[in-house]
Write an enzyme that holds these catalytic residues in place. Structure first.
Site, short mmCIF file in Angstrom:
data_model
loop_
_atom_site.label_atom_id
_atom_site.label_comp_id
_atom_site.label_asym_id
_atom_site.label_seq_id
_atom_site.Cartn_x
_atom_site.Cartn_y
_atom_site.Cartn_z
N HIS A 85 2.81 6.71 7.21
CA HIS A 85 2.88 5.21 7.99
C HIS A 85 3.72 5.02 8.88
CE1 HIS A 85 -0.70 3.13 6.79
NE2 HIS A 85 -0.26 3.31 5.51
N CYS A 101 -6.09 2.66 1.66
CA CYS A 101 -5.05 2.15 2.38
C CYS A 101 -5.39 0.76 2.63
CB CYS A 101 -4.97 3.02 3.81
SG CYS A 101 -3.55 2.28 4.57
N GLU A 103 3.39 6.45 2.34
CA GLU A 103 4.08 5.47 3.12
C GLU A 103 5.03 6.31 4.08
OE1 GLU A 103 2.88 2.48 2.55
OE2 GLU A 103 1.92 2.95 0.84
#
Length: 215
Positions: A172, A126, A169
């Site tokens: 996140h 990441c 993603e």
């Protein structure tokens, strides 16, 4: 404690970020913006500003380099992410991981749900946790919903590495980092992964480091 940046209107914050050319600074783990659910995008940025922001996210993703970048990773708590993967990998890696080219796209207000029960574990890294990788078991197929930067609805099934990128993603945007889902015994420095665990699958790492992989 909230900072002046945190209290700044989102459009103003984005304008400030875009005031200089080049890649945007990437927020590192430990910043609260990475641990809070991002705000659904609902026109907070006028179209021209949104287009500029998306371009900056893409430039930053390429420069890092990475295959995905979510708005919170540059300090903007909006449910927007960009993904792109040319997948320049050997054939054995492509077959083992389902890593196929993924064209550039923008995800707005994305969500995913597993399709089927199959799961696979592979090393992930990441941009907000630099220097480290760990094995994460994820569904091998997911249904992605949301929209694109032009407001067109997205509803499709992705498999293999593209499905993994979408999950990473989208997580996140929910305040979740890959380490929250990782096999912590697999946590390895990047150079160790390159030297010891560069095989197409993490079977050897699981055996030697003592963790389980999905069957």
């Amino acid at each position: 404690m909230a900072t002046p940046r945190d209290r700044m209107p989102l459009a103003e914050r984005v304008e400030q970020l875009l005031a200089t050319d080049g890649p945007l600074p990437i927020v590192a783990a430990g910043d609260p913006v990475l641990r809070q659910p991002a705000e659904p995008y609902d026109g907070q940025l006028e179209p021209a500003l949104l287009a500029r922001f998306v371009r900056a996210l893409r430039v930053t993703m390429h420069a890092a380099p990475g295959v995905g970048l979510a708005a919170p990773q540059v300090g903007v708590p909006l449910r927007i992410a960009v993904i792109e993967d040319p997948a320049p990998v050997p054939e054995e890696v492509r077959l083992a991981r389902g890593r196929v080219p993924l064209a550039f796209r923008v995800l707005v207000n994305p969500a995913y749900e597993p399709v089927g029960a199959a799961r696979a574990g592979f090393f992930e890294g990441c941009l907000s946790v630099p220097g480290w990788q760990a094995v994460v078991a994820r569904p091998t197929r997911v249904r992605l919903t949301g929209s694109d930067a032009d407001g067109r609805c997205v509803d499709e099934v992705l498999a293999g590495w593209p499905a993994r990128i979408v999950q990473h993603e989208t997580d996140h945007l929910d305040g979740v980092l890959y380490v929250d889902r990782a096999e912590l015994r697999s946590l390895s420095a990047n150079h160790t992964v390159a030297e010891r665990w560069a095989q197409p699958t993490p079977v050897a790492a699981a055996r030697e480091l003592g963790f389980d992989l999905p069957e």
